[in-house]
Each structure stands twice: as structure tokens, then as C-alpha cells.
Design a protein around this motif. Structure first.
Motif, mmCIF file in Angstrom:
data_model
loop_
_atom_site.group_PDB
_atom_site.id
_atom_site.type_symbol
_atom_site.label_atom_id
_atom_site.label_comp_id
_atom_site.label_asym_id
_atom_site.label_seq_id
_atom_site.Cartn_x
_atom_site.Cartn_y
_atom_site.Cartn_z
ATOM 1 N N LEU A 231 -35.492 70.746 10.737
ATOM 2 C CA LEU A 231 -35.897 72.116 11.100
ATOM 3 C C LEU A 231 -35.171 73.182 10.297
ATOM 4 N N GLY A 232 -33.973 72.833 9.803
ATOM 5 C CA GLY A 232 -33.285 73.773 8.914
ATOM 6 C C GLY A 232 -32.081 74.456 9.534
ATOM 7 N N ARG A 233 -31.278 75.041 8.630
ATOM 8 C CA ARG A 233 -30.001 75.643 8.988
ATOM 9 C C ARG A 233 -30.144 76.780 10.013
ATOM 10 N N GLU A 234 -31.213 77.586 9.861
ATOM 11 C CA GLU A 234 -31.375 78.741 10.759
ATOM 12 C C GLU A 234 -31.437 78.278 12.209
ATOM 13 N N VAL A 235 -32.251 77.228 12.459
ATOM 14 C CA VAL A 235 -32.387 76.712 13.823
ATOM 15 C C VAL A 235 -31.079 76.059 14.252
ATOM 16 N N ARG A 236 -30.519 75.210 13.378
ATOM 17 C CA ARG A 236 -29.313 74.459 13.757
ATOM 18 C C ARG A 236 -28.134 75.397 14.058
ATOM 19 N N ASP A 237 -27.957 76.438 13.223
ATOM 20 C CA ASP A 237 -26.768 77.280 13.369
ATOM 21 C C ASP A 237 -26.939 78.417 14.375
ATOM 22 N N LYS A 238 -28.164 78.966 14.452
ATOM 23 C CA LYS A 238 -28.298 80.184 15.277
ATOM 24 C C LYS A 238 -29.163 80.006 16.512
ATOM 25 N N LEU A 239 -30.229 79.219 16.371
ATOM 26 C CA LEU A 239 -31.221 79.217 17.449
ATOM 27 C C LEU A 239 -31.277 77.887 18.185
ATOM 28 N N PHE A 240 -30.206 77.075 18.018
ATOM 29 C CA PHE A 240 -30.295 75.695 18.491
ATOM 30 C C PHE A 240 -30.668 75.594 19.978
ATOM 31 N N ASP A 241 -29.966 76.354 20.846
ATOM 32 C CA ASP A 241 -30.218 76.218 22.284
ATOM 33 C C ASP A 241 -31.638 76.638 22.647
ATOM 34 N N ASP A 242 -32.090 77.781 22.072
ATOM 35 C CA ASP A 242 -33.451 78.254 22.374
ATOM 36 C C ASP A 242 -34.486 77.231 21.943
ATOM 37 N N VAL A 243 -34.351 76.790 20.696
ATOM 38 C CA VAL A 243 -35.366 75.882 20.147
ATOM 39 C C VAL A 243 -35.323 74.524 20.862
ATOM 40 N N SER A 244 -34.124 74.044 21.210
ATOM 41 C CA SER A 244 -34.017 72.777 21.945
ATOM 42 C C SER A 244 -34.745 72.862 23.275
ATOM 43 N N SER B 173 -38.752 84.950 6.263
ATOM 44 C CA SER B 173 -37.446 85.397 5.787
ATOM 45 C C SER B 173 -36.993 84.558 4.580
ATOM 46 N N ARG B 174 -37.237 83.240 4.613
ATOM 47 C CA ARG B 174 -36.864 82.412 3.445
ATOM 48 C C ARG B 174 -37.662 82.815 2.213
ATOM 49 N N LYS B 175 -38.975 83.054 2.443
ATOM 50 C CA LYS B 175 -39.820 83.400 1.291
ATOM 51 C C LYS B 175 -39.381 84.741 0.697
ATOM 52 N N CYS B 176 -39.068 85.720 1.569
ATOM 53 C CA CYS B 176 -38.671 87.051 1.089
ATOM 54 C C CYS B 176 -37.362 86.992 0.313
ATOM 55 N N SER B 177 -36.398 86.214 0.858
ATOM 56 C CA SER B 177 -35.070 86.208 0.227
ATOM 57 C C SER B 177 -35.056 85.335 -1.034
ATOM 58 N N GLY B 178 -36.069 84.478 -1.165
ATOM 59 C CA GLY B 178 -36.096 83.559 -2.322
ATOM 60 C C GLY B 178 -35.060 82.454 -2.171
ATOM 61 N N ARG B 179 -34.450 82.363 -0.976
ATOM 62 C CA ARG B 179 -33.404 81.372 -0.735
ATOM 63 C C ARG B 179 -34.059 80.006 -0.474
ATOM 64 N N ALA B 180 -33.514 78.958 -1.078
ATOM 65 C CA ALA B 180 -34.067 77.614 -0.827
ATOM 66 C C ALA B 180 -32.981 76.744 -0.209
#
Ligand code: HEM
Length: 510
Positions: A209-222, A267-274
Motif C-alpha cells: 500500500l505504500g509509505r503514506e499508509v504505513r507511516d501516517k494512515l495505518f490505523d484508519d486504513v487498517s 499527491s505522488r503524481k504531483c510531486s513526481g516522487r516515486a
């Protein structure tokens, strides 16, 4: 050939007419009408035999005896594996059960299941039988799309799971395992099943799922995934859209997950971050015509990956642990392998070092042979075909049947595996290789052929990363009884708690 059949039917019809003609119709009117009616029926049967070639000569599989209409369902509900065991003894490796208005034909054993695994989608397809996944995975993906699109989406999976990607996932798996177990004390008692389930959700979140979910949204998404999971009930297989509270919660959770991923993807697409995760692979994937994946499709594919890999892997890790703690000889062999690798590589763990863990691999593979989490695989037959049993009996399987095979039963066939119910990882060692001796499709925990599991290497790496860490850093004792199988779960796993006592100890190489 067709002309010959038409001629034969004409002859029969003429014979019936000839039988009726010489009679005095006024004298024996009822007999004549009856004979004419019978003749017509025979004629119709012949015409239909001509229109559906071969149907008159069908050697249908034996039918499971049960009370009409609901009998098959009752047998099935008592436990599909119990039914398969009883009927395999009586009827052999191919048999049909009437399940309400459907006919399910079982293929048991590699000789007959090979067609199940190899048949082209036009003959045996998954789409109809796995439709119940659509409300969970969402629209536009997997079983909601034509086979040609699905094939492309499975290509995205294949690319997201190739070795170069797996190497970076392994690094993340190792970090997650180290971090998780660093929170355990010097000694204690834990429910191994709960602990491994939890760790695998964390690892899957990071790698898939990626770093964003793992680091910030883990409880909500779980919590949302929990509702999605609970929305898949046995009843959902037959009525996936039944307006029950579990389905309503599932639909709300699915909609919220879609919103969360739409934001992350934008947000990933806008920042160009991969990033190095499956989410990034799906963002970068393109269909053959150059079309990029949509946010909805990316979300659906990630959900499908999580559903395919999360419970299956955590269940297998738990069984592996339970068996290792039960059988000290296999535990010692697995520990010795870790010592050897520590000597060779120090305490580093990466993809290639995990690939050297053959003893651990066999311990996991054997746990999975005895306890495949997916106990039944299904297809829908679109055209009639025939199968030959190992005894040489040939059966015709008509179009419209559901065709099923069962890893849970087939993995324990005594003519393939010696003492099939006992845990013996050495059966896969060089020289024995019992799964290979009987040919392809003897070991089907990961399915095989056309739709074989795409996540098998990922699953082994993840379970090895966890168990190599545990074997190197802890001593264990199983303090609850050896677990039973939870046959009621959709993904069949371990019943109840698996309590273990642990004590921290660093494995010494001496
Ligand atoms: C111990 C863990 C796992 C087990 C026992 C397992 C088992 C299976 C089985 C039996 C099938 C075939 C289904 C059928 O023929 O109808 C399958 C297919 C699949 N699995 Fe797994 N799986 C595991 C882990 C994973 C993981 C971790 C992923 C992805 C991250 C994954 C992704 C898939 C996909 C995409 C398919 C569909 C392949 C196709 O239809 O072409 N699986 N799995």
C-alpha cells in the motif's frame, strides 16, 4: 457424419409411422395417438442429439447421492472436505454434486486436475465463480473486467512482483520484523497467531500500500480493511449484494479507501516522487494501447493484492511456527541452517540470503501442504470436455458445470505423499521430492498452470524473513494445545489462540 445422423433419425421416424399406419385408427384410437406421441418424442430426442453432437453418448461423472434439491447443499454445508473424502472413497476422482440448481464436478488428483489448471479461459473461466469479489475489489478490476483486460492487470502484478522489486520489498520486510519484535520483552507469553497477523498487516502495508499508509494512515486504513474483510461472508458468495449490515459496512469502507488512495496517488503524481512499492508499480503501469491505470483501478488492484496475500501468508506463518515448535528435530534443523548462514554472511538478511534457506523453505512448504488456506478452487465450464482418471475411465463434463478442485484434499493423497497426514518437510528434499515424483499439479497450495499464484515468491520471502528473525533471536515453547483448523473461515486458518512462551537469546555461531 451429420447427414448420416439425419438419415438415421428419418429411418426411426419412418419406422414409428410405419408401426402406426397399418392400424385401424377408428378401432384403437388411443393406442394410435399414444404411439404417434411416443414416435414424436423419439424423433425430437434424435433431432436434439444431432444439434448437440455427442450429447447422446455422454459418460457423465457419478452423482453424489443426496436428498433432491437441498441434499447436496446440506452435505456441502457440513463441510466440503468431509464430503469430498467420503465421495472420493465411493465414486473415485471425478464426481458431481447437485448444489441447488448448480452442478459442481470435482476433480481430485493431478491426473484429472491438469485440465482444470491448463484449460484456456474460453473453456474454463474464473470470472463467473469469483464474481462475489467484485464489491470488495471494486469496479473495473480483476473479475469485473473481460479476460483480455484482466490478463493485462495480472501483467501489472507480475511486473510488481519481479525479482528486482522483491529485493527492495525484502529490505522493508526485514525492517518491519526487526522493529516489531524489538517491542517484545526479554521473555513473555504471546498469542503467536495474533502477533504474526499483526506483523503481516504492517509489512503488507509498507510493501504493497505504500509509505503514506504505513507511516501516517495505518490505523484508519487498517480499520477500513477490517470492515472490507468482514464484509466477505459465506453468504456473500451466493448473494454478494444482499443488504445486510456487514455488506453496508463493506461498501462504506470501500468508498472511503478509494478516496484515501485517490488523494495519495494525486499527491505522488504531483510531486513526481516515486517509491519502492506495489502502489508505485500500479501507478506506472500502462495497458497495451498506452492507457495509464486510473486511480480507481490502482485502488482495486491493491485491495486484490492484499486479499490474495495477507491472510494466506499470516496463516501459513502461524502453522509453520506451530509445527516447528511441535517437532524439535525440524526446529533444530532450521536453527542449524540459520547458524550456517550467520557464519557465512554475518547477521545480514537480504533477498539472496533468504533464497539460501532451503530447510526453512521446506518447513513452510510442508505446513502449507497440510494447511492450504484456499481449500477449494473453482471454474465455470463454457464447453464440454472429457477427462481420463488414472484408472483409465473417461468422463464427459458438460458445458455449464462448475468445476472444482481441492488443495486441502489433493495435497494429502496417499498415492502421492507417504504418510500424508504427518508433518515431514524432508519429503521435499533432493532424492525424495514426493511432489515432483507424481508429476505436475501434485502440490496445489498455490494453484498452478494458467492461474497459478503470482505472489508465491513474495509469500515465501515474507514468511522466511519473519521466521529467520525469530529463530535467530528467540527460544520458544508452545504452551497451548496444538491448534485445530478453523474450517468456518473463508480463508481457512488456525482456530483459537496459539500461545507461546518466548525468551530472548542471540543465536551463537559456535
Ligand atoms: C501463502 C500465501 C499464498 C497462498 C497459499 C496463495 C494461494 C493462491 C492460489 C491457490 C491461487 C490460485 C487461485 C485459483 O486457481 O483459482 C492464487 C492466485 C493468485 N495469487 Fe496467491 N497465494 C498466496 C499469496 C499471495 C500473495 C502474497 C500475492 C500478492 C502479493 C498473491 C497474488 C495472487 C494473484 C494475483 C493470483 C491470481 C493469479 C491468476 O489468476 O492468474 N498471492 N494464490
Amino acid at each position: 457424419m451429420r447427414e448420416k445422423r439425419v438419415c438415421r433419425s428419418k429411418v426411426i421416424f419412418n419406422q414409428v409411422v410405419a408401426l402406426v399406419e397399418p392400424m385401424d385408427l377408428t378401432e384403437n384410437k388411443f393406442l394410435s395417438i399414444g404411439l404417434l406421441f411416443l414416435g414424436t418424442l423419439v424423433f425430437i430426442k434424435f433431432v436434439s442429439a444431432i444439434l448437440t453432437p455427442g450429447s447422446g453418448r455422454k459418460r457423465l461423472p457419478p452423482l453424489v447421492k443426496a436428498i433432491p434439491v437441498i441434499g447436496g447443499l446440506i452435505r456441502f454445508m457440513k463441510g466440503p472436505i468431509i464430503m469430498i473424502r467420503e465421495e472420493y472413497q465411493k465414486l473415485g476422482s471425478v464426481f458431481t454434486v447437485n448444489l441447488l440448481n448448480r452442478k459442481i464436478t470435482f476433480f481430485i488428483g493431478p491426473e484429472v486436475s491438469s485440465h482444470f489448471f491448463k484449460a484456456p479461459e474460453a473453456d474454463l473461466s474464473q470470472q463467473e465463480v469469483y464474481q462475489f469479489n467484485v464489491p470488495t475489489f471494486g469496479p473495473g478490476v480483476v473479475f469485473d473486467v473481460d479476460y483480455s483486460v484482466r490478463q493485462e492487470q495480472f501483467r501489472f502484478f507480475t511486473e510488481a512482483l519481479r525479482v528486482t522489486k522483491l529485493k527492495s520489498y525484502v529490505d522493508q520486510m526485514v525492517v518491519e520484523a526487526e522493529d516489531y519484535f524489538s517491542k517484545w520483552g526479554e521473555s513473555g507469553t504471546v498469542d503467536l497467531k495474533y502477533e504474526l497477523e499483526h506483523l503481516i498487516i504492517l509489512t503488507a502495508s509498507r510493501c504493497l500500500l505504500g509509505r503514506e499508509v504505513r507511516d501516517k494512515l495505518f490505523d484508519d486504513v487498517s480499520a477500513l480493511f477490517h470492515d472490507l474483510d468482514n464484509g466477505m461472508r459465506p453468504i456473500s458468495v451466493i448473494f454478494p449484494y444482499l443488504p445486510i449490515p456487514a455488506h453496508r459496512r463493506r461498501d462504506r469502507a470501500r468508498a472511503r479507501i478509494a478516496e484515501i488512495f485517490a488523494t495519495i496517488i494525486k499527491s505522488r503524481k504531483c510531486s513526481g516522487r516515486a517509491e519502492d512499492d506495489m502502489l508505485q508499480c500500479f501507478i506506472d503501469s500502462k495497458y497495451k494501447d498506452g492507457r495509464p491505470t486510473t486511480e480507481g483501478e490502482i485502488t482495486g488492484l491493491l485491495i486484490a493484492a492484499l486479499f490474495a496475500g495477507q491472510h494466506t501468508s499470516s496463516i501459513t506463518s502461524t502453522w509453520t511456527g506451530a509445527y516447528l515448535l511441535k517437532y524439535q528435530n525440524f526446529l533444530s534443523a532450521a536453527v542449524q541452517e540459520q547458524k550456517d548462514l550467520l557464519k557465512k554472511h554475518g547477521d545480514k538478511i537480504d533477498h539472496d540470503i533468504l533464497a539460501e534457506m532451503d530447510v526453512l523453505y521446506r518447513c513452510i512448504k510442508e505446513a502449507l501442504r497440510l494447511h492450504p488456506p484456499l481449500i477449494m478452487l473453482l471454474r465455470h465450464s463454457h464447453s464440454g470436455f472429457s477427462v481420463k482418471t488414472k484408472e483409465g475411465i473417461e468422463y464427459d463434463i458438460p458445458k455449464g458445470h462448475i468445476v472444482a478442485t481441492s488443495p486441502a484434499f489433493a495435497n494429502r493423497l496417499p498415492y502421492i505423499y507417504k504418510n500424508p497426514d504427518s508433518y515431514d518437510p524432508d519429503r521435499f528434499s533432493p532424492g525424495r521430492e514426493e511432489d515432483k515424483a507424481a508429476g505436475a499439479f501434485s502440490y496445489i497450495s498455490f494453484g498452478g498452470g494458467r492461474h497459478g499464484c503470482l505472489g508465491e515468491p513474495f509469500a515465501y520471502l515474507q514468511i522466511k524473513a519473519i521466521w529467520s528473525h525469530l529463530l535467530r533471536n528467540f527460544e520458544f515453547e508452545l504452551v497451548s494445545p496444538f491448534p485445530e483448523i478453523d474450517w468456518n473461515a473463508m480463508v481457512v486458518g488456525v482456530k483459537g489462540e496459539v500461545m507461546v512462551k518466548y525468551k530472548r537469546r542471540k543465536l551463537s555461531v559456535e
